[in-house]
Design a protein around this motif. Structure first.
Motif, PDB file in Angstrom:
ATOM      1  N   ILE A   1       0.846  -1.205   0.000  1.00 56.31           N
ATOM      2  CA  ILE A   1       0.000   0.000   0.000  1.00 56.31           C
ATOM      3  C   ILE A   1       0.875   1.247   0.000  1.00 56.31           C
ATOM      4  CG2 ILE A   1      -2.041  -1.027   1.121  1.00 56.31           C
ATOM      5  CD1 ILE A   1      -0.953   0.184   3.784  1.00 56.31           C
ATOM      6  N   ASP A   2       0.254   2.379  -0.188  1.00 58.63           N
ATOM      7  CA  ASP A   2       0.986   3.644  -0.184  1.00 58.63           C
ATOM      8  C   ASP A   2       1.528   3.895   1.221  1.00 58.63           C
ATOM      9  OD1 ASP A   2       1.940   6.172  -0.903  1.00 58.63           O
ATOM     10  OD2 ASP A   2       0.105   7.114  -0.155  1.00 58.63           O
ATOM     11  N   THR A   3       2.853   4.107   1.317  1.00 56.65           N
ATOM     12  CA  THR A   3       3.454   4.249   2.655  1.00 56.65           C
ATOM     13  C   THR A   3       3.969   5.666   2.912  1.00 56.65           C
ATOM     14  OG1 THR A   3       5.549   3.488   1.732  1.00 56.65           O
ATOM     15  CG2 THR A   3       4.176   1.820   2.810  1.00 56.65           C
ATOM     16  N   SER A   4       3.474   6.638   2.111  1.00 56.81           N
ATOM     17  CA  SER A   4       4.022   7.996   2.264  1.00 56.81           C
ATOM     18  C   SER A   4       3.811   8.562   3.672  1.00 56.81           C
ATOM     19  CB  SER A   4       3.431   8.938   1.211  1.00 56.81           C
ATOM     20  OG  SER A   4       2.041   8.761   1.135  1.00 56.81           O
ATOM     21  N   LEU A   5       2.670   8.221   4.310  1.00 59.82           N
ATOM     22  CA  LEU A   5       2.429   8.701   5.679  1.00 59.82           C
ATOM     23  C   LEU A   5       3.397   8.056   6.665  1.00 59.82           C
ATOM     24  CD1 LEU A   5      -1.463   8.907   5.972  1.00 59.82           C
ATOM     25  CD2 LEU A   5       0.163  10.795   6.068  1.00 59.82           C
ATOM     26  N   SER A   6       3.661   6.755   6.441  1.00 59.33           N
ATOM     27  CA  SER A   6       4.614   6.049   7.306  1.00 59.33           C
ATOM     28  C   SER A   6       6.011   6.640   7.176  1.00 59.33           C
ATOM     29  CB  SER A   6       4.666   4.569   6.944  1.00 59.33           C
ATOM     30  OG  SER A   6       3.384   4.004   7.033  1.00 59.33           O
ATOM     31  N   VAL A   7       6.383   6.988   5.934  1.00 60.34           N
ATOM     32  CA  VAL A   7       7.696   7.601   5.688  1.00 60.34           C
ATOM     33  C   VAL A   7       7.803   8.905   6.464  1.00 60.34           C
ATOM     34  CG1 VAL A   7       9.175   8.669   3.951  1.00 60.34           C
ATOM     35  CG2 VAL A   7       7.985   6.546   3.423  1.00 60.34           C
ATOM     36  N   ILE A   8       6.747   9.715   6.384  1.00 64.44           N
ATOM     37  CA  ILE A   8       6.738  10.995   7.115  1.00 64.44           C
ATOM     38  C   ILE A   8       6.862  10.733   8.619  1.00 64.44           C
ATOM     39  CG2 ILE A   8       5.326  13.032   7.702  1.00 64.44           C
ATOM     40  CD1 ILE A   8       4.152  12.696   4.758  1.00 64.44           C
ATOM     41  N   ALA A   9       6.134   9.714   9.093  1.00 63.60           N
ATOM     42  CA  ALA A   9       6.179   9.371  10.534  1.00 63.60           C
ATOM     43  C   ALA A   9       7.588   8.998  10.961  1.00 63.60           C
ATOM     44  CB  ALA A   9       5.220   8.222  10.822  1.00 63.60           C
ATOM     45  N   ILE A  10       8.285   8.226  10.119  1.00 62.09           N
ATOM     46  CA  ILE A  10       9.632   7.777  10.480  1.00 62.09           C
ATOM     47  C   ILE A  10      10.636   8.912  10.393  1.00 62.09           C
ATOM     48  CG2 ILE A  10      11.548   6.303   9.712  1.00 62.09           C
ATOM     49  CD1 ILE A  10       9.151   4.282   9.066  1.00 62.09           C
ATOM     50  N   ILE A  11      10.521   9.715   9.329  1.00 58.13           N
ATOM     51  CA  ILE A  11      11.426  10.865   9.221  1.00 58.13           C
ATOM     52  C   ILE A  11      11.198  11.799  10.413  1.00 58.13           C
ATOM     53  CG2 ILE A  11      11.941  12.949   7.864  1.00 58.13           C
ATOM     54  CD1 ILE A  11      11.538  11.232   5.340  1.00 58.13           C
ATOM     55  N   THR A  12       9.929  11.933  10.827  1.00 57.05           N
ATOM     56  CA  THR A  12       9.613  12.806  11.964  1.00 57.05           C
ATOM     57  C   THR A  12      10.178  12.233  13.254  1.00 57.05           C
ATOM     58  OG1 THR A  12       7.530  13.206  10.831  1.00 57.05           O
ATOM     59  CG2 THR A  12       7.735  14.124  13.025  1.00 57.05           C
TER      60      THR A  12
END
Length: 308
Positions: A187-198
């Motif tokens: 699935i699209d993981t762009s939100l997860s990426v933002i969460a991890i970078i944050t």
């Protein structure tokens, strides 16, 4: 949305050249032995001498212990995988490796902050030092470091565990980490990426900035000291600053950019999983008279008795 389709992953490793793999397995095995022996030497020297009574060395013994644990989550599998035909890892082992790597790595980050606080107290508040850094405070700082790291690691696992993995199952890395795993999710993981970078990225940057500022304050305070006091303080702070830079810069480069830079991440990861833990013992002992004296006392007792 289950992950029942994929029960194991294939780790693509550092590179695909078969000839280089054998040479690298030997090289990294030697590095791993150096990490174990160097850090255990520091740990046992501090525990076996009076140095452990000083907060700085109390934290350093924990840092050495964490270096051993952190590298051991990655290095043994990485070294054996270099010689294996196919480097597989089960889904559960992958999550466990990710959790422990983040847990030990984050604890190390927080211990480095505690060490900076200790140097600040010693140099900028010398009269109240023993009060500020009593044994209870040291234990609380170690416990708080472990708790903070545990929360951070659980968050990483929770981000991954809810993702479906339905193929492909090849991880472009030599150990299980968050970004390479996100690339495999269905699935699209762009939100997860933002969460991890944050979480990880901002944690790394904020900690690094805090450490740099604290050492700037410490070094500016040193200007008022005698040349002997300044020299001794500079040698301990110099070691700390070197370790901080070696550990944090690759970490920041790994977790702050976007997901597309995984191939570079493997090289950066090598720095904080293998190279920094190998040099830490050298950095802390070569320029440290107290440490050298303690090593002589702890490890050369037999020779002393024989000489009598």
């Amino acid at each position: 949305m289950g992950h029942e389709n994929i029960t194991e992953f294939i780790l693509l490793g550092l590179f695909s050249d078969e000839n280089a793999k054998v040479a690298c397995s030997v090289l990294f095995s030697l590095c791993y032995v150096a990490i174990l022996s160097g850090n255990l030497l520091i740990l046992l020297t501090i525990r076996g001498s009076r140095l452990g009574e000083q907060p700085m060395y109390f934290f350093l013994s924990y840092l050495s212990f964490l270096d051993v644990c952190f590298t051991s989550t990655v290095a043994p599998k990485f070294i054996t995988d270099l010689l294996a035909q196919q480097e597989t890892i089960s889904y559960n082992s992958c999550l466990a490796q990710m959790f422990y790597a983040h847990f030990f790595g984050a604890t190390e980050i927080f211990i480095l902050v505690a060490m900076a606080y200790d140097r600040y107290a010693a140099i900028c508040r010398p009269l109240h030092y023993m009060l500020i850094m009593n044994r209870e405070v040291c234990y609380v700082l170690v416990m708080a470091s472990a708790m903070g790291a545990f929360i951070h690691s659980i968050l990483q696992v929770l981000i991954i565990i809810r993702l479906p993995f339905c193929g492909p199952n090849q991880i472009d890395h030599y150990f299980c980490d968050v970004f390479p795993l996100l690339k495999l999710a269905c699935i699209d993981t762009s939100l997860s990426v933002i969460a991890i970078i944050t979480t990880t990225g901002v944690l790394s940057i904020l900690t690094f900035v805090t450490l740099v500022i604290s050492y700037i304050i410490i070094l500016s305070t040193l200007r008022t000291r005698s040349s002997e006091g300044r020299r001794k303080a500079l040698s301990t702070c110099g070691s700390h600053i070197t370790v901080v830079f070696m550990f944090f810069l690759p970490l920041i480069f790994t977790y702050v950019p976007t997901v597309d830079s995984v191939s570079n991440d493997k090289v950066f990861a090598l720095f904080y999983t293998m190279i920094a833990p190998m040099f830490n013992p050298l950095i802390y002992t070569l320029r440290n008279t107290d440490m050298k004296t303690a090593m002589r006392k702890v490890w050369c007792r037999d020779q002393l008795f024989e000489g009598k």
